[in-house]
Design a protein around this motif. Structure first.
Motif, PDB file in Angstrom:
ATOM      1  N   LYS A  63       1.022  -1.001  -0.260  1.00 38.46           N
ATOM      2  CA  LYS A  63      -0.057   0.160   0.695  1.00 38.46           C
ATOM      3  C   LYS A  63       0.629   1.268  -0.142  1.00 38.46           C
ATOM      4  O   LYS A  63       2.069   1.214   1.117  1.00 38.46           O
ATOM      5  CB  LYS A  63      -0.501   0.250   1.462  1.00 38.46           C
ATOM      6  CG  LYS A  63      -2.042   1.233   1.931  1.00 38.46           C
ATOM      7  CD  LYS A  63      -3.253   1.096   2.419  1.00 38.46           C
ATOM      8  CE  LYS A  63      -3.289   2.529   2.582  1.00 38.46           C
ATOM      9  NZ  LYS A  63      -4.628   2.256   3.817  1.00 38.46           N
ATOM     10  N   TYR A  65       1.348   5.091   0.924  1.00 36.46           N
ATOM     11  CA  TYR A  65       1.087   5.630   2.408  1.00 36.46           C
ATOM     12  C   TYR A  65       1.510   7.091   2.534  1.00 36.46           C
ATOM     13  O   TYR A  65       3.026   7.220   1.751  1.00 36.46           O
ATOM     14  CB  TYR A  65       0.530   5.409   3.166  1.00 36.46           C
ATOM     15  CG  TYR A  65       2.531   4.873   3.679  1.00 36.46           C
ATOM     16  CD1 TYR A  65       2.796   5.695   5.010  1.00 36.46           C
ATOM     17  CD2 TYR A  65       3.532   4.210   3.364  1.00 36.46           C
ATOM     18  CE1 TYR A  65       3.840   5.390   5.542  1.00 36.46           C
ATOM     19  CE2 TYR A  65       4.490   3.846   3.762  1.00 36.46           C
ATOM     20  CZ  TYR A  65       5.053   4.453   4.967  1.00 36.46           C
ATOM     21  OH  TYR A  65       6.274   4.195   5.952  1.00 36.46           O
ATOM     22  N   TYR A  68       0.593   9.603   8.781  1.00 41.74           N
ATOM     23  CA  TYR A  68       0.214   8.813   9.473  1.00 41.74           C
ATOM     24  C   TYR A  68      -0.991   7.839   8.845  1.00 41.74           C
ATOM     25  O   TYR A  68      -1.984   6.931   9.472  1.00 41.74           O
ATOM     26  CB  TYR A  68      -0.751   9.646  10.761  1.00 41.74           C
ATOM     27  CG  TYR A  68       0.139  10.042  11.966  1.00 41.74           C
ATOM     28  CD1 TYR A  68       0.889   9.386  12.486  1.00 41.74           C
ATOM     29  CD2 TYR A  68       1.388  11.002  11.700  1.00 41.74           C
ATOM     30  CE1 TYR A  68       1.812   9.434  13.894  1.00 41.74           C
ATOM     31  CE2 TYR A  68       2.245  11.999  12.013  1.00 41.74           C
ATOM     32  CZ  TYR A  68       2.290  11.390  13.584  1.00 41.74           C
ATOM     33  OH  TYR A  68       3.321  11.365  13.993  1.00 41.74           O
ATOM     34  N   ASP A  69      -1.010   7.342   7.603  1.00 41.91           N
ATOM     35  CA  ASP A  69      -2.342   6.778   7.084  1.00 41.91           C
ATOM     36  C   ASP A  69      -2.423   5.636   7.552  1.00 41.91           C
ATOM     37  O   ASP A  69      -0.780   4.707   8.257  1.00 41.91           O
ATOM     38  CB  ASP A  69      -1.870   6.619   5.932  1.00 41.91           C
ATOM     39  CG  ASP A  69      -1.927   7.826   4.638  1.00 41.91           C
ATOM     40  OD1 ASP A  69      -2.811   8.659   5.447  1.00 41.91           O
ATOM     41  OD2 ASP A  69      -1.978   8.155   4.102  1.00 41.91           O
TER      42      ASP A  69
END
Length: 323
Positions: A63, A65, A68-69
């Protein structure tokens, strides 16, 4: 009744030759020679079946990102396994009581046995070499499942290693038919174009076919397509006794005609990193049991046997070109 001394001579002779036989079998077949060189001849020590692990999917938690994802930390199911049955093959070496009498003395007996054993070994080597191209159906399915099973011309059907190809696309190999996919039967004029298309289907990044065994016709078509340019060969395979050409870094070798196993009008594109020859460690061209003597026959028989199978852990990087 054969003498205990004769039994000991036969047993010792077979045991001394069994390791040499296993080595010579790999040298008798370009595919097995390549698998052996790459460490893909992997003995098994037991188990109900021969299990071959498969990485069939990518990890789905990758993923992109920022800051703070939240990241995906869920477990990913990326591994499975294929199960291949053991296949067995044996050859018999026999000597009669009369032959023992006619060949008195240890040296005479060994000379006779050497000839019998050499013939038995050659017969066994040729059978294994042919089975490496088989579909596994001979003798009621008791045959090694070779390339015609693992790299099929009908890759969307059939069960291979316990996995149904009709249900699982990842377990299907590539195929290209000159007539059906290219519009014309394979000839020296178009074979390179067809090979190019199949090669690309069987490639992923740095993974690509490294060995291309063909029947005599397709090898000749490729050879004739190169007549006008310099032909590049692999000296290592040549020194081992295999005629060969090069294509995109892969070795193209003929294995058709008399005594050859490649089916007519075929050319296999193999990534040998994903193919395996899996003999059982206790039955890798080794003597089977003791002497066998029929109660009503003046003769002794010794068996030399092999058990195992060919396996694969990636299908979509393998391919076959047909007419």
């Amino acid at each position: 009744m054969p003498s205990p001394n004769l039994s000991e001579i036969v047993t010792t002779t077979l045991r001394n030759r069994s390791g040499k036989l296993a080595d010579n079998v790999t040298k008798n077949n370009a595919l097995l020679m390549r698998l052996n060189k790459k460490g893909k001849v992997k003995p098994v020590t037991g188990g109900r079946t021969i299990v071959q692990e498969i990485m069939y999917a990518e990890n789905s938690t990758v993923k992109r990102y920022a800051g703070y994802d939240l990241l995906n930390v869920q477990p990913s199911d990326v591994m499975t396994a294929a199960e291949f049955d053991y296949k067995q093959v044996a050859v018999a070496v026999s000597i009669s009581g009369l032959e023992e009498l006619q060949n008195r003395g240890e040296n005479e007996l060994i000379d006779l046995l050497e000839q019998r054993i050499e013939n038995a070994e050659a017969s066994l080597m040729n059978a294994i070499a042919l089975d490496c191209y088989s579909d596994g159906t001979a003798d009621g399915g008791k045959q090694i499942g070779g390339l015609q099973l693992l790299v099929s011309t009908s890759p969307t059907t059939g069960v291979v290693g316990g996995i149904n190809r009709a249900n699982w696309a990842f377990w299907r190999n590539q195929k290209f038919s000159g007539v059906n996919d290219g519009g014309a039967a394979v000839t020296p004029a178009n074979i390179q174009s067809y090979m190019n298309r199949l090669y690309l289907l069987c490639s992923r990044g740095r993974e690509h076919p490294d060995l291309i065994p063909a029947d005599n016709d397709f090898f000749r078509y490729y050879w004739e397509s190169l007549q006008a340019i310099q032909r590049i060969t692999n000296t290592e395979l040549g020194e081992a006794g295999f005629d060969n050409l090069k294509y995109m870094g892969a070795d193209v070798v003929p294995d058709g005609g008399y005594g050859g196993g490649a089916p007519a009008k075929s050319m296999f594109f193999l990534n040998t990193s994903n193919l395996f020859f899996r003999p059982h460690s206790d039955r890798n061209f080794a003597p089977i049991g003791g002497e066998r003597v029929n109660p009503n026959q003046d003769a002794m028989v010794k068996l030399v046997g092999w058990a195992g199978n060919m396996t694969m852990n990636n299908a979509f990087l393998q391919g076959v070109l047909t007419a």
